[in-house]
Design an enzyme around this catalytic site. Structure first.
Site: not given
Lengths: 334, 417
Positions: A57, A126
């Site tokens: 990321e 998530h």
């Protein structure tokens, strides 16, 4: 269109219109994204415009800042908002500050897409809603759509905007609206008015809120999935709530908020994110500051609990319609 | 399997420098190669086959000041004279700015004493339009090329109303897009992956410009360094990844950054990037290696990592006192010497420089820096006499257009000021 198709359409439109737009991220290229948001784009525009990235990321965002410094307009994806943390330094220290620290010598017109939110049994990593970690950062714009029409229009506006934009996509809303009634079947966007999305280019202005449901008894300030939860709660209580979908969290549309709360004299803030120092705290402070003499009840906050997002206790955690309804009643009792 | 009760206890290894205050450094850990001894491969070399180059040392100038071996660049005395002047200018600038900091004309400064060859030679090896992503210790990139007015740099150091950064940044955090010098950030290593992204963009657009990333030995431990290597390798980005190993990260010896029994160049090979380890105090070696890497990048052959071996001659910053953690005379014993002395020796031998000229150029440069300092003070004043940019500049440029909340905060600040 579903929200997925609307987002894809926005990227398609911008890839077509602006040769400086590039799209990349983990599984974004050949495969078309784990949520199908970029399906077909690499085949249409080529590997130089739409490509797969290593699982990094920090690398994805950092390289995008470098591309932006060159003059491109990168639209990058972090697969889940829960995984943006390794990119924090690049987002906070670099993307958000580049224009300021260089006095405009360099800028970072990047868009970082992140699927966010819970209600999908996603467990701890998530389901998170990290918007407050972005709204606190000066130099960033934080945006979250709640329907396909806004999703496309806001994403196009975000890509065209010259400031760095954190574009949060409630994955619970990807295929259809969700009001928190997990026991009922999900209605697809094809059966919802806001699923009507124009094919070509249009935009929804950043820092504009939407009046989702007009009402007179209480103002509900919310965004993302909680817009529909609030709508259900209003319907189930019969309380004449005015629901404002903020859409753009920061900078935000203060006028719409203040106008509504001054009218209703009551305010309930609803978000999925955890409570303490969540974005709701800023909203409550703004309402207090700007509408104090119009308030007839304490400002209510309905939020996720101050715990990591659990798996088994999904519906005890997710601020569903019953919890919002109780807050609406509390806010309108006197 | 049961544990052996007689097994020795495990011990944590914490690296230490051999030299501490009052005790000389043993520099044998550097593993130097003689000048001219290391081969010069073709620019289309495979990364894996540069493994030996990552553990040896490319050097051109020998102890007598002769340019020897396959890396000796084609003779170009005017360029070398320019290079020597650039290094002297950088050192003169640093020296004067240190004094200015002590005089409280500027709040903070960082010199690059002993590292001048790396940035100055590199600047002369790349092309206009290429973009460097420097750290705070590559002022030589700006000073070598004479395309940024020294007075303007000093206004940045003074944070005065003529500061191009509008007083928003600490001194030395310059930004010069027009000179291929990316905005410096206080956050270490972030620029390395950004440089790779810039290079990827150049490749995406079919451009011919390349990027040059800079990082120190200590900052290689940051995750963005690893990220930069991975992305540079994956996308074969046209970038030069420069690791300036000056042996010290503030008080921390390079072994604590992971340099013990290995090299930083070796990281490149491990990532599939052609890598060199080069004498950073040898102007000719820096010039040659930088050209090699630039040529490689421009020919679409991919990235190069270069570890520049040098020594941080001065304090880390004006807020640092190195005598508290390393020998006071360490630099005098550093085996690769002083880059200015070494290039001067070479040019004198070539009959292209003399002690007289050296003194004369030194005097000219000192005068140039003094004049620039005076000019900067006349333009905008200094921190000490309260000359700072106007209040509204604090709120400008956070976003492209000032949003409502900042308009309101500017109004409040104006009222309360």
């Amino acid at each position: 269109m579903t929200m997925i198709q609307a987002l894809r359409s926005a990227m398609d439109v911008m890839l077509e219109r602006d040769p400086d737009v590039v799209i990349y991220g983990q599984d974004v290229g050949y495969f078309g994204g784990v949520f199908r948001c970029t399906e077909g784009l690499q085949a249409r525009y080529g590997k130089h415009r739409v490509f797969d990235a290593p699982i990094s990321e920090g690398g994805i965002v950092g390289s995008a800042i470098g591309m932006a410094a060159y003059g491109l307009r990168p639209v990058v994806e972090v697969q889940f908002a829960d995984y943006f943390y390794p990119a924090s330094d690049q987002i906070v220290s670099e993307a958000a500050r580049l224009r300021y620290r260089s006095a405009g010598d360099f800028t970072a017109p990047i868009t970082i897409r992140m699927p966010c939110g819970g209600g999908i049994y996603g467990g701890q990593t998530h389901s998170q809603s990290p918007e407050a970690l972005f709204t606190h950062v000066c130099g960033l714009r934080t945006v979250m759509p709640s329907n396909p029409y806004d999703a496309k229009g806001l994403l196009i506006a975000s890509i065209e905007n010259d400031d760095p934009v954190i574009f949060l996509e409630p994955k619970r809303l990807y295929n259809g609206p969700f009001d928190g009634h997990h026991e009922r079947p999900v209605v697809p966007w094809s059966q919802h008015a806001l699923g009507e999305v124009p094919e070509g280019h249009y935009s929804v202005p950043l820092d504009s809120a939407a009046l989702f449901l007009p009402g007179a008894a209480v103002t509900v300030l919310t965004y993302g999935t909680m817009v529909y939860v609030s709508e259900a709660a209003a319907a189930e209580t019969g309380i004449d709530a005015e629901i404002i979908d903020l859409r753009c969290l920061w900078p935000l549309d203060l006028d719409s908020i203040v106008t509504s709360v001054k009218k209703t004299g009551r305010c309930v803030i609803v978000h999925e994110a955890t409570r303490t120092s969540g974005f709701g705290a800023e909203l409550a402070a703004l309402v207090q500051e700007h509408c104090f003499y119009h308030l007839e009840a304490p400002i209510e906050r309905v939020t996720g609990w101050d715990t990591p997002y659990p798996h088994a206790l999904e519906w005890a955690y997710f601020p569903g319609p019953a919890r919002v309804a109780a807050a609406l009643r509390r806010a309108t009792e006197n | 399997m049961d544990l052996d009760p007689s097994a020795p206890p495990l011990r944590l290894h914490v690296p230490e420098p051999t030299g501490r205050p009052g005790h000389a450094t043993d520099f044998s850990y550097l593993h130097l190669s003689p000048a001219g001894a290391v081969r010069r491969p073709a620019i289309d070399v495979t990364p894996a086959s540069t493994a030996d180059l990552a553990f040896t040392l490319v050097r051109v100038l020998d102890d007598e000041g002769q340019a020897v071996g396959p890396w000796a660049p084609p003779e170009d005395l005017p360029l070398l004279r320019r290079g020597l002047r650039a290094m002297m200018k950088t050192r003169a600038f640093d020296a004067r700015m240190l004094i200015a900091q002590r005089q409280k004309k500027i709040s903070f400064y960082m010199q690059c004493l002993g590292e001048e060859a790396i940035a100055c030679a590199h600047a002369l090896a790349i092309a206009p339009g290429d973009m460097c992503f420097p750290t705070y210790r590559q002022q030589g990139l700006l000073l070598a090329r004479d395309d940024v007015a020294m007075a303007e740099m000093i206004c940045q150091l003074m944070s005065n109303p003529r500061d191009p950064m509008k007083g928003r940044q600490l001194p030395v955090m310059y930004s010069y897009q027009r000179a291929g010098f990316f905005s410096i950030s206080g956050n270490l290593a972030t620029q390395t992956i950004q440089a790779v992204g810039w290079a990827m963009a150049s490749a995406i657009k079919g451009d011919t410009r390349i990027a040059s990333a800079w990082i120190g030995d200590g900052a290689t431990a940051e995750s963005d360094f690893h990220t930069a290597l991975t992305f540079a390798h994956v996308y074969r980005a046209p970038v030069i990844l420069n690791v300036v190993n000056n042996q010290w990260a503030i008080s921390t010896f390079q072994a604590i950054a992971g340099g013990e029994s290995t090299t930083f160049a070796a990281r490149g090979v491990g990532s599939g990037i052609a890598s060199l380890r080069v004498d950073g105090n040898d102007f000719l070696a820096v010039l040659a290696a930088s050209r090699w890497a630039a040529e490689r990048a421009r020919a679409n052959l991919g990235p190069t990592l270069i570890e520049w071996l040098t020594y941080r001659g001065g304090a880390h910053s004006t807020a640092d006192d190195p005598s508290r953690y390393r020998p006071a005379d360490d630099w005098q014993h550093y085996p690769l010497g002083d880059p200015i002395t070494r290039l001067k020796q070479h040019l004198v031998q070539q009959g292209a420089w003399s002690d007289d000229e050296h003194r004369q150029v030194q005097a000219e440069l000192d005068a140039e820096v003094a004049a620039a300092l005076k000019e900067a003070e006349q333009y905008g004043g200094t921190l000490i006499d309260g000359h700072v940019p106007p209040l509204e500049t604090m709120f400008e440029g956070v976003y492209k257009d000032m949003p409502a909340h900042l308009v309101e905060q500017l109004r409040q600040a104006g009222k309360e000021a």
